[in-house]
Design an enzyme around this catalytic site. Structure first.
Site, PDB file in Angstrom:
ATOM      1  N   ASP A 227       0.865  -1.177   0.000  1.00 10.52           N
ATOM      2  CA  ASP A 227       0.000   0.000   0.000  1.00 10.52           C
ATOM      3  C   ASP A 227       0.906   1.231   0.000  1.00 10.52           C
ATOM      4  OD1 ASP A 227      -2.287   1.801   0.416  1.00 10.52           O
ATOM      5  OD2 ASP A 227      -3.329  -0.019   1.051  1.00 10.52           O
ATOM      6  N   HIS A 267     -12.813  -1.121  -7.598  1.00 16.69           N
ATOM      7  CA  HIS A 267     -14.085  -0.366  -7.571  1.00 16.69           C
ATOM      8  C   HIS A 267     -13.846   1.114  -7.256  1.00 16.69           C
ATOM      9  CE1 HIS A 267     -15.388  -0.418  -3.018  1.00 16.69           C
ATOM     10  NE2 HIS A 267     -14.132  -0.052  -3.153  1.00 16.69           N
TER      11      HIS A 267
END
Length: 360
Positions: A227, A267
């Site tokens: 991340d 998404h």
């Protein structure tokens, strides 16, 4: 408002009022959470009086009575007597990490991003939004895109990661229906001590890898969470998990892993940006060996569930993103030079798992 409640209302006027005033529910839960009402009632050994609650919270007793009447009216807490309160399952839900972090994130960020969205759609001629840099959210938060702005807000970023960690509590998990031991362990190159079994791309603080390790303690190979640096700095490496700071819009540094896992990442982005993300993974994959696992909603064209459509409008309004239908998934994956081998789904209102490989 639920369909059950809609059906229970007597006429059109009540239905309209139910939906319009429903936004007050979130306001009441936010105030209750800030006061610590839910934790205090949940931890108490017996029902709590208004006076006791006012003394422990420091709130004005007249104001607190109004707040508690609001919360009891929507089932947030129970009334054990006149101005005497007891916890119920809703109270306990909002006393959890998911409830506390979720109400903080949604009230302070998500709902604020929603407020001008209808006006934005009207002004843009109701065109499908695809550019996160042009969303009204940017105008409300220093002109920055959602994730850029959030990364500079330590307290809200903490709530975001807490909510993501607990988001699926109460919903089926991908590990409940995707058999890792049958699908990924066979064929894994266990002879190489540096072989990577799973890379959790954009994996927050590594909660998914920890869930994998808990379910399969003897799983082979390295397990890596990736991340941005602001997030990785919060990671506590444990159970053999490795943490690497990485921007998934840049080339993937871990090459030839058995699986690259995405949970609620794609998404957040339009198709063009998703093709960039997927392209970097495709370039790092070993053909015939590596897989991509995409854990997201796969919305049916008919009979979509409320959870999925709510999530669709959340990501659309904040970041011009999308919860995809099966047709949209196939179009996106194939356009990135990949193919969907199988879609695993446990039940209609749960997120699916798309198993993806390189086109041959």
């Amino acid at each position: 408002m639920s369909r059950r409640l809609t059906n229970a209302l007597q006429n059109e006027g009540q239905i309209v009022e139910g939906y319009l005033y429903g936004t007050i529910d979130v306001l009441l839960f936010k105030i209750g959470a800030d006061l610590g009402v839910f934790q205090k009632l949940t931890s108490a050994e017996k029902p709590v009086t208004l006076h006791e609650l006012a003394s422990s919270t420091g709130a004005n007793e007249v104001l607190l009575a109004r707040i508690m009447r609001g919360l009891t009216s929507i089932g947030g807490v129970d009334e054990a007597g006149i101005e005497i309160y007891a916890p119920n399952k809703v109270t306990r839900a909002f006393a959890t990490v998911k409830g506390q972090s979720g109400i903080d994130l949604f009230h302070n960020v998500i709902h604020a991003g929603w407020m001008t969205f209808p006006k934005f759609l009207k002004e843009t001629g109701y065109q499908n939004p695809t550019d996160p840099n042009e969303m009204p959210f940017n105008k409300q938060f220093n002109g920055e895109a959602y994730f850029d702005w959030l990364g500079k807000q330590p307290e809200l970023l903490h709530s975001f990661h807490q909510f993501m960690t607990t988001q699926r509590v109460g919903h089926p998990q991908w590990l409940d229906f995707y058999p890792i031991e049958q699908e990924l362990v066979p064929g894994f190159d266990a002879s190489d001590p540096d072989a990577v079994f799973l890379v959790d791309v954009g994996g927050s603080v590594g909660h998914e890898i920890q869930a994998v390790k808990k379910r399969y303690p003897n799983i082979p190979g390295r397990l890596i969470v990736e991340d941005l640096k602001a997030t990785i700095d919060r990671v506590v490496p444990e159970n053999g998990m490795e943490a690497i700071a990485h921007d998934f819009f840049t080339p993937q540094p871990i090459r030839g892993a058995r699986a690259y896992y995405f949970r609620s990442v794609l998404h957040d982005w339009d198709d063009d940006r998703c093709r960039v993300i997927l392209g970097h993974i495709r370039d790092a994959m070993k053909p015939g060996y590596s897989k991509i696992l995409i854990n997201e909603f796969n919305i049916p064209l008919k009979g979509a569930c409320t959870f999925a459509t709510h999530s669709d409008f959340m990501v659309m309004s904040v970041n011009a993103a999308v919860e995809r239908t099966e047709r949209q998934w196939y179009n996106l994956i194939e356009s990135a030079g990949l193919r969907i081998d199988k879609i695993w789904t446990l039940e209609p209102d749960a997120e699916s798992l798309l198993e993806v490989t390189i086109q041959e």
